[in-house]
Design a protein around this motif. Structure first.
Motif, PDB file in Angstrom:
ATOM      1  N   MET A   1     -35.377 -26.595 -15.988  1.00  0.00           N
ATOM      2  CA  MET A   1     -35.645 -25.475 -16.887  1.00  0.00           C
ATOM      3  C   MET A   1     -37.137 -25.166 -16.861  1.00  0.00           C
ATOM      4  O   MET A   1     -37.961 -26.081 -16.871  1.00  0.00           O
ATOM      5  N   PRO A   2     -37.524 -23.884 -16.792  1.00  0.00           N
ATOM      6  CA  PRO A   2     -38.946 -23.551 -16.862  1.00  0.00           C
ATOM      7  C   PRO A   2     -39.580 -24.104 -18.140  1.00  0.00           C
ATOM      8  O   PRO A   2     -38.912 -24.244 -19.167  1.00  0.00           O
ATOM      9  N   VAL A   3     -40.875 -24.403 -18.076  1.00  0.00           N
ATOM     10  CA  VAL A   3     -41.573 -24.980 -19.224  1.00  0.00           C
ATOM     11  C   VAL A   3     -41.419 -24.098 -20.459  1.00  0.00           C
ATOM     12  O   VAL A   3     -41.243 -24.597 -21.586  1.00  0.00           O
ATOM     13  N   SER A   4     -41.451 -22.786 -20.264  1.00  0.00           N
ATOM     14  CA  SER A   4     -41.368 -21.867 -21.398  1.00  0.00           C
ATOM     15  C   SER A   4     -40.020 -21.921 -22.103  1.00  0.00           C
ATOM     16  O   SER A   4     -39.902 -21.453 -23.243  1.00  0.00           O
ATOM     17  N   ASP A   5     -38.994 -22.475 -21.473  1.00  0.00           N
ATOM     18  CA  ASP A   5     -37.643 -22.475 -22.045  1.00  0.00           C
ATOM     19  C   ASP A   5     -37.108 -23.875 -22.334  1.00  0.00           C
ATOM     20  O   ASP A   5     -35.931 -24.027 -22.693  1.00  0.00           O
ATOM     21  N   ILE A   6     -37.944 -24.889 -22.195  1.00  0.00           N
ATOM     22  CA  ILE A   6     -37.471 -26.269 -22.373  1.00  0.00           C
ATOM     23  C   ILE A   6     -37.005 -26.519 -23.807  1.00  0.00           C
ATOM     24  O   ILE A   6     -37.662 -26.112 -24.766  1.00  0.00           O
TER      25      ILE A   6
ATOM     26  N   HIS B   1     -27.117 -38.158  -2.444  1.00  0.00           N
ATOM     27  CA  HIS B   1     -25.903 -37.594  -3.044  1.00  0.00           C
ATOM     28  C   HIS B   1     -25.585 -38.292  -4.363  1.00  0.00           C
ATOM     29  O   HIS B   1     -25.501 -39.510  -4.439  1.00  0.00           O
ATOM     30  N   SER B   2     -25.403 -37.498  -5.415  1.00  0.00           N
ATOM     31  CA  SER B   2     -25.038 -38.019  -6.730  1.00  0.00           C
ATOM     32  C   SER B   2     -24.512 -36.844  -7.568  1.00  0.00           C
ATOM     33  O   SER B   2     -24.358 -35.732  -7.068  1.00  0.00           O
ATOM     34  N   ARG B   3     -24.272 -37.116  -8.833  1.00  0.00           N
ATOM     35  CA  ARG B   3     -23.852 -36.053  -9.753  1.00  0.00           C
ATOM     36  C   ARG B   3     -25.045 -35.538 -10.556  1.00  0.00           C
ATOM     37  O   ARG B   3     -24.889 -35.030 -11.664  1.00  0.00           O
ATOM     38  N   PHE B   4     -26.222 -35.666  -9.965  1.00  0.00           N
ATOM     39  CA  PHE B   4     -27.464 -35.299 -10.645  1.00  0.00           C
ATOM     40  C   PHE B   4     -27.378 -33.897 -11.232  1.00  0.00           C
ATOM     41  O   PHE B   4     -27.621 -33.682 -12.428  1.00  0.00           O
ATOM     42  N   HIS B   5     -27.068 -32.879 -10.410  1.00  0.00           N
ATOM     43  CA  HIS B   5     -27.033 -31.506 -10.891  1.00  0.00           C
ATOM     44  C   HIS B   5     -25.708 -31.166 -11.580  1.00  0.00           C
ATOM     45  O   HIS B   5     -25.681 -30.373 -12.521  1.00  0.00           O
ATOM     46  N   ALA B   6     -24.618 -31.781 -11.124  1.00  0.00           N
ATOM     47  CA  ALA B   6     -23.312 -31.506 -11.740  1.00  0.00           C
ATOM     48  C   ALA B   6     -23.298 -31.947 -13.198  1.00  0.00           C
ATOM     49  O   ALA B   6     -22.607 -31.351 -14.041  1.00  0.00           O
ATOM     50  N   ASN B   7     -24.071 -32.978 -13.515  1.00  0.00           N
ATOM     51  CA  ASN B   7     -24.100 -33.485 -14.885  1.00  0.00           C
ATOM     52  C   ASN B   7     -24.927 -32.615 -15.816  1.00  0.00           C
ATOM     53  O   ASN B   7     -24.876 -32.786 -17.035  1.00  0.00           O
TER      54      ASN B   7
ATOM     55  N   ALA C   1     -26.216 -24.649 -14.645  1.00  0.00           N
ATOM     56  CA  ALA C   1     -27.401 -24.475 -15.483  1.00  0.00           C
ATOM     57  C   ALA C   1     -27.877 -23.029 -15.422  1.00  0.00           C
ATOM     58  O   ALA C   1     -27.930 -22.426 -14.347  1.00  0.00           O
ATOM     59  N   SER C   2     -28.203 -22.465 -16.555  1.00  0.00           N
ATOM     60  CA  SER C   2     -28.616 -21.067 -16.597  1.00  0.00           C
ATOM     61  C   SER C   2     -29.783 -20.887 -17.560  1.00  0.00           C
ATOM     62  O   SER C   2     -30.016 -21.704 -18.448  1.00  0.00           O
ATOM     63  N   LEU C   3     -30.494 -19.796 -17.375  1.00  0.00           N
ATOM     64  CA  LEU C   3     -31.641 -19.470 -18.213  1.00  0.00           C
ATOM     65  C   LEU C   3     -31.192 -18.849 -19.536  1.00  0.00           C
ATOM     66  O   LEU C   3     -30.154 -18.188 -19.587  1.00  0.00           O
TER      67      LEU C   3
ATOM     68  N   GLU D   1     -32.244 -19.965 -11.142  1.00  0.00           N
ATOM     69  CA  GLU D   1     -31.058 -20.738 -11.507  1.00  0.00           C
ATOM     70  C   GLU D   1     -30.518 -21.518 -10.317  1.00  0.00           C
ATOM     71  O   GLU D   1     -29.949 -22.598 -10.476  1.00  0.00           O
ATOM     72  N   GLY D   2     -30.721 -20.992  -9.105  1.00  0.00           N
ATOM     73  CA  GLY D   2     -30.335 -21.742  -7.917  1.00  0.00           C
ATOM     74  C   GLY D   2     -31.109 -23.046  -7.816  1.00  0.00           C
ATOM     75  O   GLY D   2     -30.546 -24.101  -7.498  1.00  0.00           O
ATOM     76  N   ALA D   3     -32.421 -22.988  -8.104  1.00  0.00           N
ATOM     77  CA  ALA D   3     -33.236 -24.200  -8.091  1.00  0.00           C
ATOM     78  C   ALA D   3     -32.807 -25.173  -9.181  1.00  0.00           C
ATOM     79  O   ALA D   3     -32.760 -26.389  -8.979  1.00  0.00           O
ATOM     80  N   MET D   4     -32.456 -24.630 -10.358  1.00  0.00           N
ATOM     81  CA  MET D   4     -32.017 -25.473 -11.461  1.00  0.00           C
ATOM     82  C   MET D   4     -30.688 -26.165 -11.154  1.00  0.00           C
ATOM     83  O   MET D   4     -30.417 -27.262 -11.650  1.00  0.00           O
ATOM     84  N   ARG D   5     -29.869 -25.532 -10.330  1.00  0.00           N
ATOM     85  CA  ARG D   5     -28.530 -26.072 -10.033  1.00  0.00           C
ATOM     86  C   ARG D   5     -28.508 -26.922  -8.772  1.00  0.00           C
ATOM     87  O   ARG D   5     -27.466 -27.445  -8.398  1.00  0.00           O
ATOM     88  N   GLY D   6     -29.641 -27.047  -8.109  1.00  0.00           N
ATOM     89  CA  GLY D   6     -29.692 -27.873  -6.903  1.00  0.00           C
ATOM     90  C   GLY D   6     -29.593 -27.045  -5.653  1.00  0.00           C
ATOM     91  O   GLY D   6     -28.602 -27.109  -4.928  1.00  0.00           O
ATOM     92  N   ALA D   7     -30.619 -26.273  -5.373  1.00  0.00           N
ATOM     93  CA  ALA D   7     -30.594 -25.358  -4.242  1.00  0.00           C
ATOM     94  C   ALA D   7     -30.899 -26.048  -2.911  1.00  0.00           C
ATOM     95  O   ALA D   7     -30.964 -25.403  -1.879  1.00  0.00           O
TER      96      ALA D   7
END
Length: 217
Positions: free
Chosen positions: A1-6, A98-104, A110-112, A129-135
């Protein structure tokens, strides 16, 4: 998440998990580790999996990376402070595995927030959002990673036995992208070049241009 939205409560929970929990575990096992080291010619070993994220500036992952940077600094101090007791600390700079890092995280979608600074342009929002979800889908098999880590430690330990005390590693760089992170962040490459690479990877260059035009520059 961007710092401004944490979400600050979420970020604090992340630090509880990635920083304070591992210090709690270390303190709990420390008497056993020190006792074992008293009767062994080899040191007791502590491995802290701090991640390449402790030094890499991937945008929109600041809270996670900050927690890993904190863990890495604690690991460095542990290495210095515990050495007199015949304890050796290794910082594992793990890359992508490989893990469930982004799936969890928000079930993998994940969305803004609607009012985010990065949701005002559809293309920028999509890349953010692509980067947040594991691009970055290229990730190492965890069994391969584990075998490599064990080999890094045991082969060095074998050399200690046969060659009279070769030093154990201070850091282990394993996992997809680990070598690249070391090369671009720990050698001669200028920070500005790597910053620009990340801006383009997540669309911040597009956002910068849009903001510039909006200001009439």
């Amino acid at each position: 998440m961007p710092v401004s939205d944490i979400s600050l409560p979420d970020a604090k929970a992340l630090f509880d998990l990635n920083v304070w929990s591992y210090i709690t575990i270390t303190q709990a096992f420390l008497p056993l580790l020190i006792n074992a080291a008293k009767t062994s010619p080899s040191p007791s070993l502590i491995l802290n999996n701090t991640s390449v994220s402790s030094i890499e500036q991937t945008p929109h992952n600041s809270a996670y990376h900050a927690s890993k940077a904190a863990a890495a600094m604690f690991s460095t101090h542990m290495r210095i402070e515990l050495e007199p007791f015949n304890l050796h600390v290794i910082d594992m700079k793990t890359g992508c595995v490989h893990s469930r890092f982004h799936a969890n995280h928000q079930e993998g979608i994940a969305s803004l927030p609607e009012n985010s600074l990065y949701a005002r342009d559809s293309k920028v929002q999509e890349m953010t959002e692509g980067a947040m979800r594991g691009a970055f889908p290229d990730r190492e098999d965890p069994e391969v990673w584990a075998r490599n880590v064990v080999n890094d430690i045991m082969s060095t330990w074998d050399r200690r036995a046969w060659l009279g005390g070769s030093a154990l590693p201070l850091e282990i760089w394993r996992g997809t992208g680990a070598w690249r992170t070391w090369f671009y962040n720990c050698t001669f490459w200028p920070t500005g070049w790597w910053d620009e690479w990340w801006r383009k990877a997540v669309g911040l260059d597009l956002l910068k241009e849009k903001v510039r035009k909006g200001y009439g520059a």
